[in-house]
Design an enzyme around this catalytic site. Structure first.
Site, PDB file in Angstrom:
ATOM      1  N   GLY A  86       2.076   2.676   5.154  1.00 13.19           N
ATOM      2  CA  GLY A  86       3.075   3.207   6.071  1.00 13.19           C
ATOM      3  C   GLY A  86       3.959   2.185   6.745  1.00 13.19           C
ATOM      4  O   GLY A  86       4.711   2.529   7.659  1.00 13.19           O
TER       5      GLY A  86
ATOM      6  N   ALA B 121       0.833  -1.212   0.000  1.00 15.70           N
ATOM      7  CA  ALA B 121       0.000   0.000   0.000  1.00 15.70           C
ATOM      8  C   ALA B 121       0.869   1.264   0.000  1.00 15.70           C
ATOM      9  O   ALA B 121       2.092   1.201  -0.030  1.00 15.70           O
ATOM     10  CB  ALA B 121      -0.935  -0.019   1.203  1.00 15.70           C
ATOM     11  N   HIS B 122       0.202   2.419   0.030  1.00 17.41           N
ATOM     12  CA  HIS B 122       0.912   3.692  -0.112  1.00 17.41           C
ATOM     13  C   HIS B 122       1.852   3.954   1.065  1.00 17.41           C
ATOM     14  O   HIS B 122       1.662   3.489   2.171  1.00 17.41           O
ATOM     15  CB  HIS B 122      -0.092   4.846  -0.264  1.00 17.41           C
ATOM     16  N   LEU B 123       2.911   4.697   0.728  1.00 19.67           N
ATOM     17  CA  LEU B 123       3.884   5.187   1.711  1.00 19.67           C
ATOM     18  C   LEU B 123       4.607   4.053   2.444  1.00 19.67           C
ATOM     19  O   LEU B 123       4.857   4.127   3.639  1.00 19.67           O
ATOM     20  CB  LEU B 123       3.201   6.118   2.727  1.00 19.67           C
TER      21      LEU B 123
END
Length: 204
Positions: A133, A114-116
């Site tokens: 994250g 997923a993002h980051l």
């Protein structure tokens, strides 16, 4: 060690991995492994530009940076702002979210980052999910010590400074969690949100 204990289809998908005895040898040689594979690919299926091969069914959004040797497989999706370096391999149906960094890593079928997120010097099995994250850390910045792995209850010394994680098939990594350098996760392992996973915690 037998990598297919953790990633069942690894040798079927990438027979070249059988040439390496240890997982950290694979990530240390990521650029070479990928550069050896690219000339064997069917140019009818892949767009090959120098040291980067992208399957024609893959979607690469604007703003993605692909450095060094990169192989992106069938039906992968790489979101805007992703940054690949040091040799990166994505198998089929892999999803990479916005603003992720992936370094010297192999990510197998249907896994989702997923993002980051940061994934460094790691082997990620099939159908693994990294929530937003999370970090697969790849070196001990505070001590610069060599990486050690815990495999079948035994400490294995690598003699190298950088290795992230070996994550077994179907594992789930919670949002904002951190995998300690040298983490080894058996298939189906669940890491909670905000968890700091240290496999040596509590050992003398």
């Amino acid at each position: 060690m037998k990598l297919d204990k953790y990633i069942k289809a690894c040798y079927q998908v990438l027979p070249i991995l059988a040439d390496y005895q240890q997982p950290w040898e694979i990530t240390e040689n990521a650029n070479k492994i990928i550069s050896d594979i690219i000339p064997t690919l069917n140019p009818n299926d892949y767009t090959i530009t120098g040291n980067v091969a992208i399957h024609k069914t893959a979607i690469i959004e604007n703003g993605v940076v692909l450095k060094d040797n990169v192989l992106i497989g069938e039906n992968c999706f790489v979101s805007a702002g992703a940054y690949f370096r040091g040799g990166v391999y994505l198998s089929e149906d892999v999803y990479i979210g916005p603003n992720c960094e992936v370094k010297s890593s192999f990510i197998f079928k249907k896994s989702r980052i997923a993002h980051l997120n940061y994934v460094g010097n790691s082997l990620i099995g099939e159908d693994v999910n990294f929530e937003a994250g999370s970090i697969a850390a790849n070196h001990f910045n505070e001590s610069k010590k060599d990486i050690e792995l815990l495999i079948d209850g035994k400490i294995v010394k690598t003699g190298i400074k950088k290795f992230g994680a070996l994550v077994g098939d179907n594992s789930k990594i919670g949002a904002n969690s951190v995998l300690e350098p040298g983490s080894v996760l058996l298939p189906g392992k669940i890491i909670g949100r905000l968890e700091h996973f240290d496999q040596f915690k509590g050992m003398n």
